[in-house]
Write an enzyme that holds these catalytic residues in place. Sequence first.
Site, PDB file in Angstrom:
ATOM      1  N   SER A 123       0.839  -1.200   0.000  1.00 15.29           N
ATOM      2  CA  SER A 123       0.000   0.000   0.000  1.00 15.29           C
ATOM      3  C   SER A 123       0.872   1.248   0.000  1.00 15.29           C
ATOM      4  CB  SER A 123      -0.927   0.012   1.236  1.00 15.29           C
ATOM      5  OG  SER A 123      -0.154   0.130   2.410  1.00 15.29           O
ATOM      6  N   GLY A 124       0.222   2.382  -0.091  1.00 15.45           N
ATOM      7  CA  GLY A 124       0.901   3.665   0.089  1.00 15.45           C
ATOM      8  C   GLY A 124       2.044   3.919  -0.875  1.00 15.45           C
TER       9      GLY A 124
ATOM     10  N   ASP B  60       7.795 -10.514   6.576  1.00 15.03           N
ATOM     11  CA  ASP B  60       7.975  -9.499   7.616  1.00 15.03           C
ATOM     12  C   ASP B  60       9.465  -9.239   7.722  1.00 15.03           C
ATOM     13  OD1 ASP B  60       8.292  -8.015   9.945  1.00 15.03           O
ATOM     14  OD2 ASP B  60       6.809  -9.147  11.085  1.00 15.03           O
ATOM     15  N   VAL B  61       9.896  -8.056   7.329  1.00 10.02           N
ATOM     16  CA  VAL B  61      11.333  -7.771   7.247  1.00 10.02           C
ATOM     17  C   VAL B  61      12.033  -7.839   8.604  1.00 10.02           C
ATOM     18  CG1 VAL B  61      11.090  -6.367   5.177  1.00 10.02           C
ATOM     19  CG2 VAL B  61      11.000  -5.265   7.437  1.00 10.02           C
TER      20      VAL B  61
ATOM     21  N   TYR C 104      10.056   6.353  15.775  1.00  6.82           N
ATOM     22  CA  TYR C 104      10.096   6.517  14.325  1.00  6.82           C
ATOM     23  C   TYR C 104      11.216   7.470  13.925  1.00  6.82           C
ATOM     24  CZ  TYR C 104       8.515   7.458   9.553  1.00  6.82           C
ATOM     25  OH  TYR C 104       8.453   7.592   8.199  1.00  6.82           O
TER      26      TYR C 104
ATOM     27  N   LYS D 194      14.484   6.454  11.631  1.00  7.20           N
ATOM     28  CA  LYS D 194      14.790   7.080  10.353  1.00  7.20           C
ATOM     29  C   LYS D 194      16.134   7.805  10.400  1.00  7.20           C
ATOM     30  CE  LYS D 194      11.268   5.628   8.039  1.00  7.20           C
ATOM     31  NZ  LYS D 194      11.448   4.674   6.921  1.00  7.20           N
TER      32      LYS D 194
END
Length: 255
Positions: free
Chosen positions: A22-23, A65-66, A160, A164
Amino acid sequence: MPVELPDFRLDGRVAIVTGASSGLGRRFAQVLSRAGASVVVAARRQDLLDELAGTLASAHAVRIDVAEPGAAAQLVEVACSVFGRLDVVVNNAAVTNVAPAFDESDDEFDRVLAVNARGSFSLAREAGRVMTASARGGVIVNVASVLGLVGIGQMPQAAYAASKGAVVQLTRELAAQWARKGVRVNALAPGWFQSEMTTELFGDERAMQFVERKTPMGRTGRPEELDGPLLFLCSDASSFMTGQVLTVDGGWTAT
């Protein structure tokens, strides 16, 4: 002498895109496919992957699933087995946890880093093994974020942001390690784009007013505005570029 334009095509190349169900990940897979690449689309939702793969010229769907041990090696093995080579990886899989730092547990923090940072590292490492052993080399694009470059506070998500930030520095380190081995590693850092992860943000009028007010261009990004930057990083158009962060944010990090 005539000036030759850079080549943004990916004909004959094989790419892996994670978080492709998605996305932005779905869009990334579509863009690489339209540029001529065969694409291995990977994520956790098989039904969405199968639907996407069915719309691409040459694709293979892998439910994965990474963050799981061995997942990265399995994904690279599938890509090489199905298509016979691996040229491009787009490390896009990510999760977030929007919460004030005081309310964010160690388990939540670890979960986000496991997918966003460790998952990106694991796939880059396994892809790098194949790419450095090939005379063709390869390209890895890690999808970072403006939140890996600057703080925001008003939309708290420490895990998050930390993940990143780790992706940004991981990009630089892997680029330095593999530059002489024919593998380029760069990062794409989007600003505010609508995706499954930002659904709540885009549905909040006050949050959108804040984002638009703080963005020098006065708006959020349109999905197609990442197409060119992605192709630039994945193709020979950026052949002398490695270890860099290409930020597409309407000026967010300029102020």
